[in-house]
Design a protein around this motif. Structure first.
Motif, PDB file in Angstrom:
ATOM      1  N   SER A   1       0.843  -1.199   0.000  1.00 22.88           N
ATOM      2  CA  SER A   1       0.000   0.000   0.000  1.00 22.88           C
ATOM      3  C   SER A   1       0.876   1.246   0.000  1.00 22.88           C
ATOM      4  O   SER A   1       1.992   1.236   0.523  1.00 22.88           O
ATOM      5  CB  SER A   1      -0.935   0.021   1.216  1.00 22.88           C
ATOM      6  N   LEU A   2       0.366   2.318  -0.604  1.00 20.18           N
ATOM      7  CA  LEU A   2       0.990   3.645  -0.583  1.00 20.18           C
ATOM      8  C   LEU A   2      -0.157   4.634  -0.435  1.00 20.18           C
ATOM      9  O   LEU A   2      -0.960   4.800  -1.351  1.00 20.18           O
ATOM     10  CB  LEU A   2       1.787   3.896  -1.862  1.00 20.18           C
ATOM     11  N   VAL A   3      -0.241   5.253   0.742  1.00 27.26           N
ATOM     12  CA  VAL A   3      -1.415   6.064   1.059  1.00 27.26           C
ATOM     13  C   VAL A   3      -0.990   7.420   1.604  1.00 27.26           C
ATOM     14  O   VAL A   3      -0.131   7.488   2.495  1.00 27.26           O
ATOM     15  CB  VAL A   3      -2.306   5.354   2.112  1.00 27.26           C
ATOM     16  N   GLN A   4      -1.593   8.486   1.054  1.00 23.04           N
ATOM     17  CA  GLN A   4      -1.422   9.807   1.659  1.00 23.04           C
ATOM     18  C   GLN A   4      -2.447   9.930   2.777  1.00 23.04           C
ATOM     19  O   GLN A   4      -3.659   9.820   2.554  1.00 23.04           O
ATOM     20  CB  GLN A   4      -1.633  10.911   0.628  1.00 23.04           C
ATOM     21  N   ILE A   5      -1.956  10.162   4.001  1.00 25.17           N
ATOM     22  CA  ILE A   5      -2.850  10.072   5.154  1.00 25.17           C
ATOM     23  C   ILE A   5      -3.122  11.405   5.817  1.00 25.17           C
ATOM     24  O   ILE A   5      -3.900  11.471   6.772  1.00 25.17           O
ATOM     25  CB  ILE A   5      -2.264   9.097   6.205  1.00 25.17           C
ATOM     26  N   GLY A   6      -2.482  12.478   5.349  1.00 26.85           N
ATOM     27  CA  GLY A   6      -2.724  13.777   5.965  1.00 26.85           C
ATOM     28  C   GLY A   6      -1.608  14.746   5.652  1.00 26.85           C
ATOM     29  O   GLY A   6      -0.819  14.531   4.723  1.00 26.85           O
ATOM     30  N   PHE A   7      -1.556  15.801   6.450  1.00 28.95           N
ATOM     31  CA  PHE A   7      -0.543  16.831   6.246  1.00 28.95           C
ATOM     32  C   PHE A   7       0.114  17.188   7.575  1.00 28.95           C
ATOM     33  O   PHE A   7      -0.510  17.120   8.643  1.00 28.95           O
ATOM     34  CB  PHE A   7      -1.169  18.096   5.648  1.00 28.95           C
ATOM     35  N   GLN A   8       1.392  17.525   7.508  1.00 27.53           N
ATOM     36  CA  GLN A   8       2.104  18.178   8.607  1.00 27.53           C
ATOM     37  C   GLN A   8       2.547  19.523   8.070  1.00 27.53           C
ATOM     38  O   GLN A   8       3.508  19.604   7.296  1.00 27.53           O
ATOM     39  CB  GLN A   8       3.311  17.356   9.075  1.00 27.53           C
TER      40      GLN A   8
END
Length: 433
Positions: A383-390
């Motif tokens: 899996s390769l998932v964008q999960i949010g932002f910092q």
């Protein structure tokens, strides 16, 4: 006939051991034949939690070893020296030895067991791994008919407590470590625990017993938990994992004559029994043929738990001395006779899954670059998932399929070569069980 004990060390475990030996009622009948003959301490003036006849307490520990009336030396001093020298002197004096000292056995076990076999004396160390959990003798006896394939352990209570508190309370590593030190779960200098040295000592002993070859301590891949943060604990939870400091020894699936031996923080799926081992508890998960899977679970440290294992070893030696002609040598189920060293697979050839978290700049092609670098280096992604932002950076979490460690790190090196090092930063890398 009373079997006489020379007890070296009267700290927490030494006191617990003495309490059991002085109060044998309701316990194994053999304890009635065991007598504390002399006790070695560093200072006679230190207040004690147990009352002993003053004439048996001494600072002359070498005198205890040389005493011809002492049958069994119980070494509970800890550390490498003077414990190593005292154990060797006890062996040379024909004494049997019980110890809870994993460090001295892990690093000098070859020297100690060679001397013990030559002298025909027993060295038992059940308390050295897993506190009160019976694991060493079961590996040698109850599981002796099995071909052991893998041993996986949560074998350091301090790190397990810290990781449990970080997950349950959402607290940072440093805060929980300070609390563990206040509660007595962690030493003032926590290096041995949080940097994985203690677990490496223990897995070297377990691997040696399970696979029949000695382990060079320096061959063990070791990583601690200082870099673990609540962000990764949270993301691991979302993915269905708990983070545990695992010690693993297993047969290499490609080269059956080689072992993989390592210690490090690892994502454990919640469906696995080890994921639910929390607090200061320890567990050792053994996989073998034909048995299948079995887990040993219990308190991994503490006065009562560790003293229980120490006294069990004393009883085993007493039983052996009462029933077996020791002039014929050490009983094969209680001795350690292997002489060869295991071949340990180089870490870059190890195959495992990885979790990696990246902070990526908001530029076109960044995610594509991640996938390309992994693919070009033989790393298959689960899996390769964008999960949010910092801030202004996207957080991306990658979980791989089983890959060679060398391939994975070559992919990471390639990722770092993207146009600007500021475009992609590796926030964390952890193995997946």
């Amino acid at each position: 006939m009373a079997f006489k004990i020379g007890l070296l060390g009267l700290g927490t475990v030494g006191t617990g051991t003495a309490e059991i030996l002085l109060n044998p009622a309701g316990r194994n009948a053999l304890l009635g034949e065991v007598e504390i003959h002399r006790v070695g301490v560093r200072s006679l003036d230190k207040p004690r939690a147990i009352a002993l006849p003053p004439e048996i307490v001494t600072t002359d520990v070498e005198g205890i070893i040389e005493d011809p009336e002492v049958d069994i030396v119980v070494e509970l001093i800890g550390g490498i020296e003077p414990a190593r020298s005292l154990i060797l002197k006890a062996i040379a004096s024909g004494k049997h030895v019980v110890t809870a000292n994993k460090a001295v056995i892990a690093r000098h076990g070859d020297e100690i067991y060679t001397a013990a076999n030559k002298a025909g004396v027993y060295i038992l160390l059940e308390a050295a791994v897993g506190g009160g959990i019976p694991i060493l003798q079961p590996l040698k006896q109850s599981l002796g008919a099995n071909r052991i394939q893998r041993i996986t352990g949560i074998i350091n209570g301090t790190t397990n407590y810290i990781l449990t508190q970080m997950k349950e309370a959402g607290r940072d590593f440093a805060d929980v470590l300070a609390e563990a030190q206040q509660l007595g779960y962690a030493e003032a200098d926590p290096t041995a625990d949080v940097d994985g040295f203690d677990a490496a000592d223990k897995i070297s002993i377990l691997a040696s017993l399970a696979f029949g070859d000695r382990i060079r301590y320096e061959d063990i891949e070791r990583e601690g938990i200082r870099q673990i943060n609540t962000t990764d604990i949270t993301y691991a939870d979302r993915l269905g994992f708990a983070i545990k400091l695992l010690a693993i020894a297993q047969k290499d699936s490609h080269t059956r004559n080689s072992l993989q031996v390592r210690v490090g923080p690892t994502l454990v799926p919640y469906k696995h029994p080890l994921a639910s081992v929390n607090g200061v508890y320890n567990a050792i998960f053994v996989e073998g043929d034909p048995l299948g899977e079995v887990m040993f679970y219990g308190p991994g440290a503490g006065k009562g738990a560790t003293a229980s294992a120490v006294v069990a070893d004393i009883l085993n030696i007493v039983a052996l001395l009462k029933s077996i002609d020791t002039s014929k040598g050490v009983h094969p189920l209680y001795g350690c006779f292997h002489q060869d060293y295991a071949t340990v697979t180089p870490i870059e050839e190890l195959e495992t899954k990885f979790y990696a978290r990246f902070l990526c700049g908001d530029r076109p092609g960044v995610l594509g670059h991640l996938g390309t670098c992994f693919g070009n280096n033989g790393v298959s992604l689960e899996s390769l998932v964008q999960i949010g932002f910092q801030g202004d950076r996207a957080e991306v979490v990658v979980v791989t399929h089983d890959v060679r460690e060398g391939n994975f790190h070559r992919a990471i090196d390639a990722i770092h070569q993207f146009e600007s090092v500021d475009d992609i930063k590796v926030a964390s890398i952890l193995r997946v069980f």
